[in-house]
Design an enzyme around this catalytic site. Structure first.
Site, PDB file in Angstrom:
ATOM      1  N   ARG A  81       2.958  -1.438  15.335  1.00 54.39           N
ATOM      2  CA  ARG A  81       2.204  -1.837  14.135  1.00 54.39           C
ATOM      3  C   ARG A  81       3.130  -2.243  12.999  1.00 54.39           C
ATOM      4  O   ARG A  81       2.781  -3.069  12.169  1.00 54.39           O
ATOM      5  CB  ARG A  81       1.301  -0.673  13.666  1.00 54.39           C
ATOM      6  CG  ARG A  81       0.078  -0.459  14.545  1.00 54.39           C
ATOM      7  CD  ARG A  81      -0.927   0.478  13.888  1.00 54.39           C
ATOM      8  NE  ARG A  81      -0.445   1.834  13.769  1.00 54.39           N
ATOM      9  CZ  ARG A  81      -0.619   2.795  14.691  1.00 54.39           C
ATOM     10  NH1 ARG A  81      -1.263   2.519  15.806  1.00 54.39           N
ATOM     11  NH2 ARG A  81      -0.157   4.003  14.515  1.00 54.39           N
ATOM     12  N   TYR A  85       3.243  -5.295   9.949  1.00 55.78           N
ATOM     13  CA  TYR A  85       3.376  -5.052   8.516  1.00 55.78           C
ATOM     14  C   TYR A  85       4.380  -6.024   7.903  1.00 55.78           C
ATOM     15  O   TYR A  85       4.168  -6.552   6.813  1.00 55.78           O
ATOM     16  CB  TYR A  85       3.813  -3.611   8.225  1.00 55.78           C
ATOM     17  CG  TYR A  85       2.831  -2.572   8.726  1.00 55.78           C
ATOM     18  CD1 TYR A  85       1.509  -2.913   8.998  1.00 55.78           C
ATOM     19  CD2 TYR A  85       3.220  -1.253   8.926  1.00 55.78           C
ATOM     20  CE1 TYR A  85       0.608  -1.976   9.461  1.00 55.78           C
ATOM     21  CE2 TYR A  85       2.320  -0.304   9.382  1.00 55.78           C
ATOM     22  CZ  TYR A  85       1.019  -0.668   9.661  1.00 55.78           C
ATOM     23  OH  TYR A  85       0.133   0.262  10.117  1.00 55.78           O
ATOM     24  N   TYR A 107      -8.850  -2.519   3.354  1.00 55.71           N
ATOM     25  CA  TYR A 107     -10.027  -1.654   3.300  1.00 55.71           C
ATOM     26  C   TYR A 107      -9.648  -0.258   2.796  1.00 55.71           C
ATOM     27  O   TYR A 107      -8.489   0.159   2.862  1.00 55.71           O
ATOM     28  CB  TYR A 107     -10.753  -1.607   4.656  1.00 55.71           C
ATOM     29  CG  TYR A 107     -10.086  -0.787   5.732  1.00 55.71           C
ATOM     30  CD1 TYR A 107      -9.139  -1.344   6.574  1.00 55.71           C
ATOM     31  CD2 TYR A 107     -10.445   0.539   5.937  1.00 55.71           C
ATOM     32  CE1 TYR A 107      -8.549  -0.596   7.567  1.00 55.71           C
ATOM     33  CE2 TYR A 107      -9.866   1.294   6.933  1.00 55.71           C
ATOM     34  CZ  TYR A 107      -8.908   0.727   7.742  1.00 55.71           C
ATOM     35  OH  TYR A 107      -8.323   1.478   8.710  1.00 55.71           O
ATOM     36  N   HIS A 109      -8.728   2.520   0.113  1.00 57.80           N
ATOM     37  CA  HIS A 109      -7.798   2.430  -1.027  1.00 57.80           C
ATOM     38  C   HIS A 109      -6.577   1.676  -0.508  1.00 57.80           C
ATOM     39  O   HIS A 109      -6.024   2.041   0.535  1.00 57.80           O
ATOM     40  CB  HIS A 109      -7.436   3.854  -1.461  1.00 57.80           C
ATOM     41  CG  HIS A 109      -6.543   3.924  -2.673  1.00 57.80           C
ATOM     42  ND1 HIS A 109      -5.346   3.241  -2.776  1.00 57.80           N
ATOM     43  CD2 HIS A 109      -6.679   4.613  -3.829  1.00 57.80           C
ATOM     44  CE1 HIS A 109      -4.788   3.499  -3.946  1.00 57.80           C
ATOM     45  NE2 HIS A 109      -5.589   4.331  -4.604  1.00 57.80           N
ATOM     46  N   ALA A 139     -11.058   6.723   2.730  1.00 58.59           N
ATOM     47  CA  ALA A 139     -11.821   7.534   3.688  1.00 58.59           C
ATOM     48  C   ALA A 139     -11.856   8.989   3.233  1.00 58.59           C
ATOM     49  O   ALA A 139     -12.860   9.684   3.418  1.00 58.59           O
ATOM     50  CB  ALA A 139     -11.180   7.429   5.072  1.00 58.59           C
ATOM     51  N   GLN A 181      -5.553   9.445  11.098  1.00 60.18           N
ATOM     52  CA  GLN A 181      -5.120   8.702  12.296  1.00 60.18           C
ATOM     53  C   GLN A 181      -5.077   9.597  13.541  1.00 60.18           C
ATOM     54  O   GLN A 181      -4.238   9.425  14.408  1.00 60.18           O
ATOM     55  CB  GLN A 181      -3.782   8.003  12.032  1.00 60.18           C
ATOM     56  CG  GLN A 181      -3.857   7.087  10.810  1.00 60.18           C
ATOM     57  CD  GLN A 181      -2.816   5.980  10.736  1.00 60.18           C
ATOM     58  OE1 GLN A 181      -3.103   4.905  10.229  1.00 60.18           O
ATOM     59  NE2 GLN A 181      -1.646   6.208  11.232  1.00 60.18           N
ATOM     60  N   ALA A 222     -16.675   8.036   8.506  1.00 60.69           N
ATOM     61  CA  ALA A 222     -17.524   7.626   7.383  1.00 60.69           C
ATOM     62  C   ALA A 222     -18.347   6.405   7.758  1.00 60.69           C
ATOM     63  O   ALA A 222     -17.903   5.566   8.547  1.00 60.69           O
ATOM     64  CB  ALA A 222     -16.646   7.293   6.169  1.00 60.69           C
TER      65      ALA A 222
END
Ligand code: SAM
Length: 282
Positions: A81, A85, A107, A109, A139, A181, A222
């Site tokens: 990942r 970035y 998405y 904060h 979240a 995570q 959520a």
């Protein structure tokens, strides 16, 4: 509003023309995107976004049809990942160097578990651009509301689940713990759909060592789409291996014991406050 090239009203004008605003779109985008995030998305020349659902994407594109560009293509399946970035940061910097008022939208904060957003701000400022991050609804904010948890009562420690294990993070079991995570535990690579989590026994061992086998924990997802309810499932640590976990899940662990009051600190506090009041009597 302030000058277009100095969108933050800073006294020192930035050295270069482009500027960067990083905003969050919230978790349930419909209703959780702040009014200032909406204003910047509308006003930007370019909006580079990474959001988690099609409604959020639709909203960003509707707010700025000419400037919106997804960052999702920076992810490559089975690649680390962090490679993606770097690509996101480069894309944002390229817009700034072209002189654009650039908005990066993530998405939740935008500064919570979004390391490229912090790197964008750092690199933009280092190159002489004005750059600022605005807060959004994370979240964890949703979790406090949906689970009815007030972090002010027992305290709350937040960890990334893999980091929690690999860096021997220690917890104060009189306060709550949030493990982010959990559904990608042990993986740094990008995959689609749910991850198989072969390393999960390592996390379970650590949690059982700290909390015992029967301490209740809550898997939390959520609501992302309007009209949907959050998913909240009570489990014990060993069920982390049998429960289907999505990449969006967060684990909430309530306190396991009462806090130990520090009477010495309490007495000193009372004495110092009284002494202050005596000294400052009218
Ligand atoms: C890369 S982080 C992004 C966090 C996001 N910036 C925020 O402010 O919430 C992804 C992690 O956030 C948490 N998360 C994201 N969406 C969620 C949801 N709908 N419900 C619960 N946790 C969520 C999960 O722990 C997930 O693995």
């Amino acid at each position: 509003m302030a000058d277009r090239d100095d969108p933050f009203g800073a006294n020192d004008p930035p050295a270069r023309r482009g500027s960067l605003v990083i905003v969050g779109t919230g978790i349930l985008t419909v209703g959780q995107m702040t009014t200032e995030a909406v204003a910047w998305i509308k006003r930007a020349d370019k909006v580079l976004y990474l959001v988690a659902d099609p409604i959020a994407e639709g909203m960003v594109r509707q707010l700025n049809p000419a400037g919106a560009q997804s960052l999702v293509d920076t992810y490559v399946l089975e690649k680390d990942r962090t490679d993606a970035y770097g690509g996101m940061v480069d894309r944002v910097l390229a817009c700034l160097r072209a002189g654009d008022l650039t908005c990066a939208a993530f998405y939740g904060h935008p500064g919570v578990f979004v390391s490229p957003a912090h790197e964008m701000i750092r690199r933009a400022r280092a190159e002489g651009f004005a750059a600022r991050m605005l807060p959004g609804i994370s979240a964890e904010d949703c979790l406090f509301a949906d689970l009815g948890v007030d972090p002010g009562i027992h305290g709350c420690q937040s960890f990334e689940a893999t980091d929690f294990v690999l860096n021997r993070r220690s917890v104060d079991t009189s306060s709550a713990v949030v493990l982010w995570q959990i559904g990608v535990f042990g993986f740094a690579t990008h995959k689609q759909g749910n991850y198989a989590l072969p390393a999960m026994p390592i996390l379970i061992e650590k949690l059982e060592r700290i909390y015992g086998a029967q301490h209740p924990m809550y898997l939390y997802d959520a609501a992302v789409l309007p009209g949907c309810q959050p998913i909240i499932r009570q489990i014990v640590a060993s069920q982390l291996i049998s429960e289907p976990l999505s990449a969006a899940y967060t684990l909430y662990i309530p306190p396991a014991r009462a806090a130990e009051p520090d009477m010495d600190a309490y007495n000193r506090m009372i004495a110092l406050n009284q002494a202050y009041q005596e000294e400052n009597k009218e």
